[in-house]
Structure formats: C-alpha cells, structure tokens
Design a protein around this motif. Sequence first.
Motif: not given
Length: 815
Positions: A7-8, A117-120, A211-212, A216-219
């Motif tokens: 999910p987004a 870091t944002l998705c470029p 993107c995304p 993170l550790d959980h994804n």
Amino acid sequence: MAGRAAPAPGALLCALLWATAAAAGGGPGDNPAPGAFGRVYRGAVNISAERVYAFAYRSEPGQVDAVRVYVNSSSENLRYPVLFVVRQQKGVLSWQVPLIFRGLYQRTYNYQEVSRTLCPSEPAPETRPSDQVIFVDVASMAPFNIAYELLVTRLENFQLETNKAFNFTASPSQPQYFLYKFPQDVDSVIINVVSDAAYPCSVVSVQDIVCPVYDLDHNVEFNGVYQSMTKQAAITVQRKDFPGEQFFVVFVIKPEDYACGGSVPSSIHGNVNRTWNLQRTKNLQVTIVPSIKKSVYVQAMFFSFLGFLSFYLGSVIVAFVHYISTDVKLTVPFGSVFIAGSGIMTSSHPISASTPEGSSYGAIGTSSSSGGHQLASPERRAPPGSDTDSSVEEESDFDTMPEIESDKNIIRTKVFLYLSDLSRKDRRIVSKKYKIYFWNIITIAVFYALPVIQLVITYQTVVNVTGNQDICYYNFLCAHPLGVLSAFNNILSNVGHMMLGFLFLLIVLRRDILHRRAMEMKDIYTLDYGIPKHFGLFYAMGIALMMEGVLSACYHVCPNYSNFQFDTSFMYMIAGLCMLKLYQTRHPDINASAYSAYASFAVVISLAVLGVVFGKNDMWFWVVFSMIHVLASLALSTQIYYMGRFKIDLGMFRRAVMVLYTDCIQQCSRPMYMLSDVPSSLSLSAIFGLVYRPRDFASYILGIFICNLLLYLAFYIIMKLRSSEKLLPIPMFCIVATAVVWAAALYFFFQTLSSWEETPAESREKNRPCILLGFFDDHDVWHFLSAAALFFSFLVLLTLDDDLDTVRRDKIPVF
C-alpha cells in the motif's frame, strides 16, 4: 526482478492531516512558508497549529535530483507523535517521530532522529530546465506544543560511479540509497559493500527505479534482491534484469542483530533503552565494479572440458604403448605372450609342471595351503567366459559343492592363509554377487537424484522470485550467474567428477573385455594365477564418482542447511566401496554383500543428517552416537577377524565371554592372526567426537571414513611389500599422483569460503574473490583436484596387484 505490491505509505495519514487542517480553519497547502535547502527550521506544533514548508528548485535536462529530509523531535511521547508528510509531483512519503521499529519478542525501538531520501524526480525530457517544488507538512494531534527540527538538503553524490569507492553512514532511522546507471560497455556489475565493524546488522537491497523506494526494516524485502550483511556483502547485477538500465542500491540498518547472528539486547517491558539506539550507526563503503565478460565464460568452459579430456588422451597413450610393447615382445618359450597392463597371459598349452589336471578356479591342485583337498574336478568347473550363460544361479547357491561347507571351518582357522583358501567358490556365482553392487548403485542413483534435482530447481526458483539471497550460501564475491543459475562456476567445476568417472568405467570395461577373452581362450594364467578378477565393485565406484559430480552440482545450485547431504552422500559410498574393494582383493569369497553394504551406507547417511540436526548442543546424541560407533566397530572387526564365521545373534555375548575367559583368563593365548585384516573405525574418533563435539558433523563422519580408508590402504601396501611383492611403474605413478593431488586438493578444501552452519551474513564474511581465470574460486579448484585425486585413487586399486598376474594363488598371502 520480482517484487510484491504494498500500500502507498502515508495515504491515510495524508487524508487525516487534510481533515485536521480543515477543521482548524485551513488546509495544509494554505500559505506555505518558503523553505531554503541547507537551512535548519525549528518550531512547535499541536492539534490546532501545523507548519507547511515549500522547497522549490530547478531541474536541469538529463539530471537526476535527489533530496534528503532530516527531522528531529525531543518528545518521546508515543501517544502524540509528530507527523511528517512530504508531497512531491508523483508521490507522498510520510513517517512519524518517534519512529517505532518492532523486533524479536515484541521489543520496540524508538528513534527521535529520522532522515529519509525522497524518491528522485525523473530526468525531464525537455531540453530546457524545469521547475520542481516539494511540500513538507509538520503536524501533531497533541493538545500541547511539541518542538521539532527540519533540514532539507540536495544530495550531490547521489549517483554511484563505476570502480569508485563511496563512503557513507546509515542507521535504522536514517537509511540510505543511491542510483547507479550501467555504462554502455558493461552488461554486468558486482556491488561490493564492506564495513569495518560486523555490527549493527544491515541489509543491502537492489531495487528497480520505482517509487516509493522500500528503505525501512519492515519493507526492504518487498522489492528487488537483498542480502543481510555484517562486514561484507556482494550482489551481482545484470543489465538485462533492468529495462531502464539503472537501479537503486538501498542500505538499511536493522534495529537488532539477531538476523545476523548477534545477540538480542535486554529489555524492560519490551522497550530497549536509548543507549542501544544511539549505537546503531554503521559506516559503509560501496564499490561497483564490472563483472566478467561473456568471453570469460567460454574460456572457463573450454578450460574445464579440455583439462579433463587430457586424461582421456593420456589413457589412450598408455593403452597404445601397452599395445606396441605387446607387439614388440617376441613369443616366449611355450608360446606364451604377456599383454602389459591388462594382466592377460595366453598360452598355447598349459604349464602342466605346476598345474595339476584337477585344478579349479582359485585353487591350484593339492598344496599345503589347501589342506590337502582337491577343490574341483575339470567336469565341475564352469566353462570359461560363461558369466552370463545361466540365469538360474542365485547368491544363495554359493556353496555348490558339499565339501566346501566343511572346509570353511577348517581352512579359515589356519594361522597363515593364502588366496587359494579364500577363492574356492564358483567364479560365476561370485561375479554375479559383485555385479549386484553395480546394479544397486544405479538404482540408488536414479531414485536419489530425481527428487534432488526437483528440490534444487525449486530452491533456485524461490531465490529468483523472492529476491532473498540469504537462502543460498554462495561465495558471492565469485558467483557468476548464467540463466537462472546464480553460481554457474560452482556447478561447472563438477564436470571433472562426471568425465573422470566415465573414463574410469571405460578403463574397467577394457580390462573386463580382455579378461573375458582370456577366459574364452582358457588361459591358465587367468584361471589359476593372480588375483581373481571381479569388476562389479569397480563399475560401482565409477558410477559413484559420476554421481558425486551430479549431486555436488545439485547442492551448489543452492547450498544451504537443508540440502548439505546431497554433497556428501556419495562421498560416504565412495570411501566405503574403496575399502570393500581392498578387502575383496584378498578375500573374494567372504566379502560383504551389496545389500548389507548399501544398508550400512544408508545408516551412516541417516546418522549424518541426525548429527547436523541434533549434534550441535545435544550431549545425549553424542553419547548414543559414540556407543553405536564403538559397538559397530567391534562387530565389524570381529566379523573380519573370524573370516566371516562369527555369527551375530543373541548367543554372541555368551560366546564372547567364553572366548575372553578361555583365551585371556584361563590361559593367555596369542591372537590367531598376527595382524588385523582391516583397520576398523578407531575408538579414538568416537572419544574425540564425544569430547569436542565438532560443529560440522557431516565432515566429521566423512573424516572417519577417509582416515580408515587411508589407514587400510597404507596397511595393504606395507603388507604387500613385506610379502616380497612388487609395485609396478603404473601403480607406483598412481600412488605418487594420488598423494600429491590429494595434498593440493585438501589445501583448497580447507579454504572455507562459506558456511551454512552460521547465519548468511556471517557466512559472507568468509567470501573471497576468484583465483583461477577470474571465474573459479578456491572451492572450484577443490572440485577439480578432488576429481583427479579420486580418479588416481581408483587407478591405484585397479592396478595395485598387477604384479601378481603370474603368481600362483596358493603362493599369494592373505592380509
């Protein structure tokens, strides 16, 4: 590349933020404050006050712009966290502070500092610069003010370069990822990641430009391929797997070290203290280097096949030399011609001076070694070359003459035995007995290999679909993929076992054919001289060598804890068959049957599996195993010592006590035989296992087999020389070659490059680069050398007693 839908992130949070802002009388986009890159913004938010920042920048044509957002909040109130929502042109990213991670046993890890870091943005297709804007919304549902800090920066070193190391730092709440584009002339690259410290545990992931980004550790496991890491990691990436010819390299630090084999921190009510979180920072260095070219694959395959085809050429040359030497030799007196290397002597007439008319297979007339018994008459002896003439004989028909049963107990109790004493049974029956070894091992190979192949294909499919490279324990610094195979080099290096196993079968077949021809010609030297020729065990050894290559290749498709036995099962069989062949050489009538031998191998393989599962920490397993080991060794030694006349039944304990009483207590009698016939499994190895409990139980069992085989072979050669027998040039060369090649092979075997007994991350610490042609590693060299060493070992057993082909069997001692 494979991934799974997720999910987004931040969708619900963004909707909640809009609703909260609307209830307060404004939207999150109302009057955003202009933001500047590189400037720290401090403020406070609550349920009725939020902050919105707008960061505008200009994107140049063909340029990839990456932006990193750093936030901090001193509040540790988990009930009212600070919510951060970042809106871009094509995506939304959100998180909360404190950022919460959950680990093993429901432990929680809270972080006040978060950096993402944002998705470029994709490069603009226009030839002119384009304007971009990023909105950062800061809010909280707290009824009181909560302070925060915000820093937004543009990354200057976002794109990784080939052959250039890049250093950076990451933590669980501050993951990092970078972009890499394939150069025009590069089709495959290796991502090498190293760290000076093993912990904290980290994950390296390669993801498509989507993107995304899962950082993170959980994804992090949702997309792409990934590896856990302590000190080093390596991932091979091919251009064909990425249509855009570019990918992200993602680095995630795990909140705890359990996945990498580290300890789990102590906790109070499930919450880990702040000191632990502050220590979760790791310095990393990433270097992307081009992988090998396709031409190297071709060179490696040519090297592998041509190297072992040279053995075929050498064998042809040796056979040709023997053929030439046979033609050069003139006919000796009595019309006999000796064929070198084949052990055949044809004769125009029997040597009646030394061979009485009533001689039979394995016994030459009436001699001191046969106890004065004539074993067979010419009428009873089967026609030479009729091994397969009759299909009615079975293994139960061994003793076709009534007097043999009475002779057994008499002859086998003699202090000094000769080969004629233990080769009294019908040759056809004994040959059929040993041919069962060949047919049984083929049956075992088929029923063993088919499910193995199916299983490893499933393993490889799972690795390719899920992207989880922790499933298989490769040497990732030298793992060259081909098609669906992740480490083709480890599979290719097993070709030697199959090619040399087939060559050994051809050599044995040649000897078998020459022997049959000699039997058809009623050659007296084939009938009554030398070691009786039975080739069933040799054929079984050749099949076992080929199957070792097949199953070792299957194991290296995906080496791990669950399929280790694929690589060792036929090693046990090879060692066991070699020992049986050595024993059968001087004891052709009383060797073990194929059924009992293979049943014993099955028990050993079962013990090896149980040892890996229970042998690490279970003391009771080692006690039971040691008892079985000692009792089996005593039973085998007793059976061998009494020449197969000791019966294992319920009365054996009473007989053993009587023997001990009469021979050791009542009177001290010396042993019937001065030397044991075969060195059994040493009890010292059982004591060693019980005391030290080695972690690699499968290698421990294999070591017992190999040590016993080497001891028995050394014992056999020493006794052969002590009996004034000779070593011809060919077996002497094979013995020297075997010793040299085995020494070199074992050197590379002990260069451990991975270990399925540890975690995947710990195993990768042992990974090392290729050492041969830029394609093969130390373990591949072990495959090459061990195949050659086994081949020479088999030739030793095949040719060791060629010097006895002209010696009467009643003159060949048994030992």
